[in-house]
Structures are given as C-alpha cells and as structure tokens.
Design a protein around this motif. Structure first.
Motif, PDB file in Angstrom:
ATOM      1  N   ALA A  39      38.124  -9.178  40.323  1.00  0.00           N
ATOM      2  CA  ALA A  39      37.025  -9.838  39.609  1.00  0.00           C
ATOM      3  C   ALA A  39      37.275 -11.333  39.451  1.00  0.00           C
ATOM      4  O   ALA A  39      36.330 -12.130  39.422  1.00  0.00           O
ATOM      5  CB  ALA A  39      36.839  -9.190  38.244  1.00  0.00           C
ATOM      6  N   ALA A  40      38.539 -11.715  39.381  1.00  0.00           N
ATOM      7  CA  ALA A  40      38.879 -13.129  39.211  1.00  0.00           C
ATOM      8  C   ALA A  40      38.814 -13.907  40.523  1.00  0.00           C
ATOM      9  O   ALA A  40      38.937 -15.139  40.515  1.00  0.00           O
ATOM     10  CB  ALA A  40      40.276 -13.257  38.612  1.00  0.00           C
ATOM     11  N   ARG A  41      38.598 -13.204  41.645  1.00  0.00           N
ATOM     12  CA  ARG A  41      38.576 -13.852  42.958  1.00  0.00           C
ATOM     13  C   ARG A  41      37.370 -13.397  43.761  1.00  0.00           C
ATOM     14  O   ARG A  41      37.497 -12.839  44.858  1.00  0.00           O
ATOM     15  CB  ARG A  41      39.886 -13.556  43.717  1.00  0.00           C
ATOM     16  N   PRO A  42      36.174 -13.636  43.250  1.00  0.00           N
ATOM     17  CA  PRO A  42      34.971 -13.203  43.968  1.00  0.00           C
ATOM     18  C   PRO A  42      34.890 -13.883  45.328  1.00  0.00           C
ATOM     19  O   PRO A  42      35.200 -15.058  45.470  1.00  0.00           O
ATOM     20  CB  PRO A  42      33.835 -13.651  43.042  1.00  0.00           C
ATOM     21  N   GLY A  43      34.491 -13.111  46.324  1.00  0.00           N
ATOM     22  CA  GLY A  43      34.365 -13.656  47.663  1.00  0.00           C
ATOM     23  C   GLY A  43      35.649 -13.662  48.458  1.00  0.00           C
ATOM     24  O   GLY A  43      35.638 -13.933  49.665  1.00  0.00           O
ATOM     25  N   ARG A  44      36.790 -13.358  47.793  1.00  0.00           N
ATOM     26  CA  ARG A  44      38.060 -13.365  48.524  1.00  0.00           C
ATOM     27  C   ARG A  44      38.855 -12.074  48.359  1.00  0.00           C
ATOM     28  O   ARG A  44      39.622 -11.703  49.250  1.00  0.00           O
ATOM     29  CB  ARG A  44      38.914 -14.557  48.079  1.00  0.00           C
ATOM     30  N   ALA A  45      38.668 -11.384  47.250  1.00  0.00           N
ATOM     31  CA  ALA A  45      39.346 -10.107  47.021  1.00  0.00           C
ATOM     32  C   ALA A  45      38.294  -9.014  46.876  1.00  0.00           C
ATOM     33  O   ALA A  45      37.283  -9.199  46.189  1.00  0.00           O
ATOM     34  CB  ALA A  45      40.215 -10.179  45.771  1.00  0.00           C
ATOM     35  N   HIS A  46      38.550  -7.882  47.506  1.00  0.00           N
ATOM     36  CA  HIS A  46      37.543  -6.817  47.576  1.00  0.00           C
ATOM     37  C   HIS A  46      38.237  -5.464  47.406  1.00  0.00           C
ATOM     38  O   HIS A  46      39.290  -5.224  47.988  1.00  0.00           O
ATOM     39  CB  HIS A  46      36.815  -6.862  48.923  1.00  0.00           C
ATOM     40  N   LEU A  47      37.634  -4.595  46.613  1.00  0.00           N
ATOM     41  CA  LEU A  47      38.188  -3.278  46.333  1.00  0.00           C
ATOM     42  C   LEU A  47      37.228  -2.206  46.812  1.00  0.00           C
ATOM     43  O   LEU A  47      36.031  -2.245  46.516  1.00  0.00           O
ATOM     44  CB  LEU A  47      38.446  -3.110  44.827  1.00  0.00           C
ATOM     45  N   PHE A  48      37.762  -1.226  47.546  1.00  0.00           N
ATOM     46  CA  PHE A  48      36.968  -0.111  48.051  1.00  0.00           C
ATOM     47  C   PHE A  48      37.632   1.194  47.627  1.00  0.00           C
ATOM     48  O   PHE A  48      38.840   1.384  47.848  1.00  0.00           O
ATOM     49  CB  PHE A  48      36.872  -0.155  49.576  1.00  0.00           C
ATOM     50  N   ALA A  49      36.840   2.081  47.020  1.00  0.00           N
ATOM     51  CA  ALA A  49      37.381   3.403  46.691  1.00  0.00           C
ATOM     52  C   ALA A  49      37.841   4.110  47.952  1.00  0.00           C
ATOM     53  O   ALA A  49      38.873   4.794  47.963  1.00  0.00           O
ATOM     54  CB  ALA A  49      36.316   4.231  45.969  1.00  0.00           C
ATOM     55  N   SER A  50      37.099   3.944  49.044  1.00  0.00           N
ATOM     56  CA  SER A  50      37.478   4.513  50.331  1.00  0.00           C
ATOM     57  C   SER A  50      36.810   3.709  51.432  1.00  0.00           C
ATOM     58  O   SER A  50      35.612   3.429  51.363  1.00  0.00           O
ATOM     59  CB  SER A  50      37.050   5.981  50.421  1.00  0.00           C
ATOM     60  N   LEU A  51      37.567   3.348  52.440  1.00  0.00           N
ATOM     61  CA  LEU A  51      36.994   2.670  53.600  1.00  0.00           C
ATOM     62  C   LEU A  51      36.477   3.669  54.630  1.00  0.00           C
ATOM     63  O   LEU A  51      35.693   3.295  55.505  1.00  0.00           O
ATOM     64  CB  LEU A  51      38.054   1.776  54.266  1.00  0.00           C
ATOM     65  N   GLY A  52      36.877   4.925  54.540  1.00  0.00           N
ATOM     66  CA  GLY A  52      36.600   5.858  55.622  1.00  0.00           C
ATOM     67  C   GLY A  52      37.605   5.628  56.744  1.00  0.00           C
ATOM     68  O   GLY A  52      38.114   4.518  56.926  1.00  0.00           O
ATOM     69  N   SER A  53      37.895   6.658  57.504  1.00  0.00           N
ATOM     70  CA  SER A  53      38.977   6.569  58.479  1.00  0.00           C
ATOM     71  C   SER A  53      38.704   5.539  59.569  1.00  0.00           C
ATOM     72  O   SER A  53      39.614   4.795  59.982  1.00  0.00           O
ATOM     73  CB  SER A  53      39.238   7.942  59.108  1.00  0.00           C
ATOM     74  N   GLU A  54      37.471   5.439  60.045  1.00  0.00           N
ATOM     75  CA  GLU A  54      37.186   4.507  61.141  1.00  0.00           C
ATOM     76  C   GLU A  54      37.303   3.061  60.675  1.00  0.00           C
ATOM     77  O   GLU A  54      37.917   2.221  61.346  1.00  0.00           O
ATOM     78  CB  GLU A  54      35.805   4.785  61.724  1.00  0.00           C
TER      79      GLU A  54
END
Length: 392
Positions: free
Chosen positions: A265-280
C-alpha cells in the motif's frame, strides 16, 4: 471382459500443490482406462486466498468433492481443529467416491487429513514429494507421517528415494521421478515483461522481483524477524517492481500478510500483491523475474531449473537439496540486501550448467504412467521393509 477403469482420486489443497499436480492431472484425464476424481480442500475454498478451486474447474477438471476445513483464522488451534474436520470430511467423501487409489502431494495438514481418512478406510495411497527435509516447518513431520501411510512413493531426487526406503518402504514401490512442477515450464506460454504486466493489470518498472514469504511453523517466533528482514531489504531497492504472491494458510499467517499489505500500500504502482497468479502466469513471472525472494519451495525447486537465482531467507527450507543458484540468508536485513544487490548488479553468477537437483521435467508422465499400471495388490497392504544389516 474389459476391465473397469481404475478410479484415481487426487487431492489438492492450495494453488501451490495444484500447480505441481496439474501435469499429472492432465495426463491422467487423457487415459481411457482411468477415471479421474479431483478433490479440493483447504485454501482452495477460502475467499481470502482467491477461491482457487475456480481455477481447477476452469482448467477442465470437474471437482468430485469439496472438503471445507473451516479455517476461520490463523490460530494454531484452528488449524489443529481444521485438520480433524478435514478427516471427517474425507471420511464422508471417500466412501462415496470409492477410489482404487488416492494420490496426495507434499506435507501440509489438509493432506494429512486425507491420508488419515484413507488409511482408516483401507484405500491405498500414492505420495508425491516424500523423503524431503524442511526442518523449519512442522510440515517435516507431516510429510514423513504421510510416507508411512502411503504404499506408492514418487520422490523428487535419488537421496529422497533412499530416505523413503530407509523409513521401511518397499524399494519396488519407491520411484525417483524428479519434481512434477517443473513440467509446467514447457507448457506455460512465453511472455515478455510488457505482456506479463498487461495480463496482471499492473504498471511500474518492468524489471521485478518475485516475492513469497510463508510462516516458519516450527519456529513461529522467527516470523516477525523474517518479514522485517525481507521488507526492510526490499525497501532499499528503488529501481525494481515487486510482485508478491500470497501467504499460505498456516498458523501465524496474518502477521506476515498484514506487513506485506502495508508494504504494498505504501508503494502504489511499484509493489503488487496477488492471492494467486495461477500456474501459467506464475511460470511467466518466474522466467522473467530478476530473482525469487522469500522462503517458498519454488525458489528451491522450480527457479533453479530455469536458471533464475533465489534468495532464500531463514530456516523454513532447511534440509532441502540446494542448487548453486540459491543464496541462503539469515533473517538479517543487511545480509538479504547484500544478496539481492549481488544478483541485481550481476556479481552473483553461479555455474548452473549442471543438472539441477530436481531434474528438468518429465516427472508427470512417469507418475501418471505408473499410477495407471502399477499392481496395487502387491503394493497394498504393505509390509515394513528392513534394510540389510552389514555382516560382521
């Protein structure tokens, strides 16, 4: 008379083991003499972790049963109670499905639930990724317990095969096949960084680190130190994006998750969180990352197979075979940052020309072929196999 198809039930509890199992599932589904039954449980069913059962269905695998462990929070007692709830759930589902063989992978508590129920119901078990050691997690004990309940074993390296035999398992039913998760490297679509960022809906510097941190369940007191060291080191890196994948549903995960979310949250546009990307998308990101950082098994098994360096923090993976592309670090911000900079500045250039410890693929075909044809009457019920004693 034509023999009835062999009913093979495969259990998956999370995005992580599903990615490792997908190649096996794909091959079993194509066999005319196999009736595949996919059972989902654990993290797959939780909205907080992305309800990844939807990915299983979208990939074309009908779900034969859903087992909810009722994991409402991250307390150890909730996980312990959930394991018992899982045993009850599998005890209801397995008699209905009546599989000839139950396939499980790894070392998590939801997989232990399935193995306990199958053992008490006299259903033969095939276990993938046994014989390994991860001294920093209680998964270590669970893995070895499942080995003793299983009668067919697929290990990821020859030293692990020997260890399973050392535990009293019949060598005729212990197969060194390599790591099945590596097979997805050949099938995941290739992307460049702009295409990956577009697929993920993110922006920022196209050079990035792929980051995952899970609880160190055998030493829960280490979690705060691990996450502080990791995020403190990442905070000093200004010219990269960070792609985080979500934490496992292990005891104590909330503290790690809260810290990562605050960092993102402190780095919008540069840090990203995904619960799951999926295998591909995960494999696409893995190929393109400058490094894998954290304490996930992916940095130990998958990343070395495609030549991506890893910074492994703390003791969670302590005991696993290591490739030269892995830098092991204590949970110390200065040490982690130095390791990352050695990679990003091109000073860390290990010799990766040799064979990785877990192979380069092909395990899924071997596993599916063996599951299809193995003589279960000889494998089950099983007997303890004593090692030969040296002669005086």
């Amino acid at each position: 008379m034509t023999a009835a198809p062999r009913r093979i039930a495969v259990v998956t509890g999370s995005r992580a083991d599903y990615g490792l199992l997908k190649g096996v599932l794909t091959r079993l589904q194509k066999l005319d003499d196999v009736d595949l039954q996919v059972i989902v449980c654990g993290m797959h069913l939780l909205p907080k972790f992305g309800e990844t059962w939807r990915i299983v269905e979208a990939d074309g695998f009908p779900i034969a049963a859903r087992i909810d462990l009722e994991l409402s929070d991250d307390r150890a007692e909730t996980v312990a109670r959930g394991t018992g709830i899982g045993v009850a759930g599998f005890a209801d589902a397995l008699p209905r499905l009546a599989p000839d063989l139950l396939v499980v992978l790894g070392d998590r508590y939801e997989i232990l639930s399935a193995a306990v129920a199958a053992t008490l119901l006299n259903i033969p078990i095939a276990h993938i990724h046994g014989g390994e050691v991860t001294a920093g997690a209680f998964d270590d004990a669970i893995r070895h317990a499942i080995t003793k309940m299983a009668c067919v074993h697929f290990t990821a390296a020859e030293p692990y095969r020997r260890r399973v035999i050392q535990m009293g398992e019949n060598p005729d039913f212990v197969f060194d096949v390599g790591a099945p998760g590596l097979d997805l490297a050949a099938t995941a679509p290739a992307m460049d960084r702009p295409a990956l960022f577009k697929a993920l809906g993110i922006s920022g510097p196209e050079r990035f680190l792929l980051v995952t941190l899970h609880p160190t369940t055998a030493r829960p007191d280490a979690d705060a130190t691990n996450v502080t060291a990791l995020l403190g080191a990442l905070a000093q890196i200004e010219d990269r994006s960070f792609i985080f994948t979500g934490v496992n549903a292990d005891p104590g995960y909330r503290m790690i998750d809260d810290a990562v979310r605050a960092f993102v949250a402190a780095r919008p546009g540069r840090a990203h969180l995904f619960a799951s990307l999926g295998s591909e998308r995960y494999w696409a990101a893995l190929r393109l990352a400058d490094a894998v950082v954290g304490n996930s098994s992916s940095g130990i098994l998958e990343a070395p197979a495609i030549g991506v360096p890893s910074v492994n923090i703390g003791d969670r993976q302590l005991g696993r075979l290591r490739a030269a592309s892995i830098i092991d670090c204590p949970a110390d911000q200065t040490t982690v940052l130095a390791a990352l900079r050695s990679i990003l500045e091109g000073r860390f250039q290990p010799d990766v020309s040799g064979e990785p410890p877990y192979g380069r693929g092909g395990a899924s075909e071997k596993i599916a072929g063996t599951l299809r044809k193995i003589d279960l009457k000889n494998a089950f019920p099983k007997h303890f196999h004593d090692l030969a004693t040296p002669q005086d």
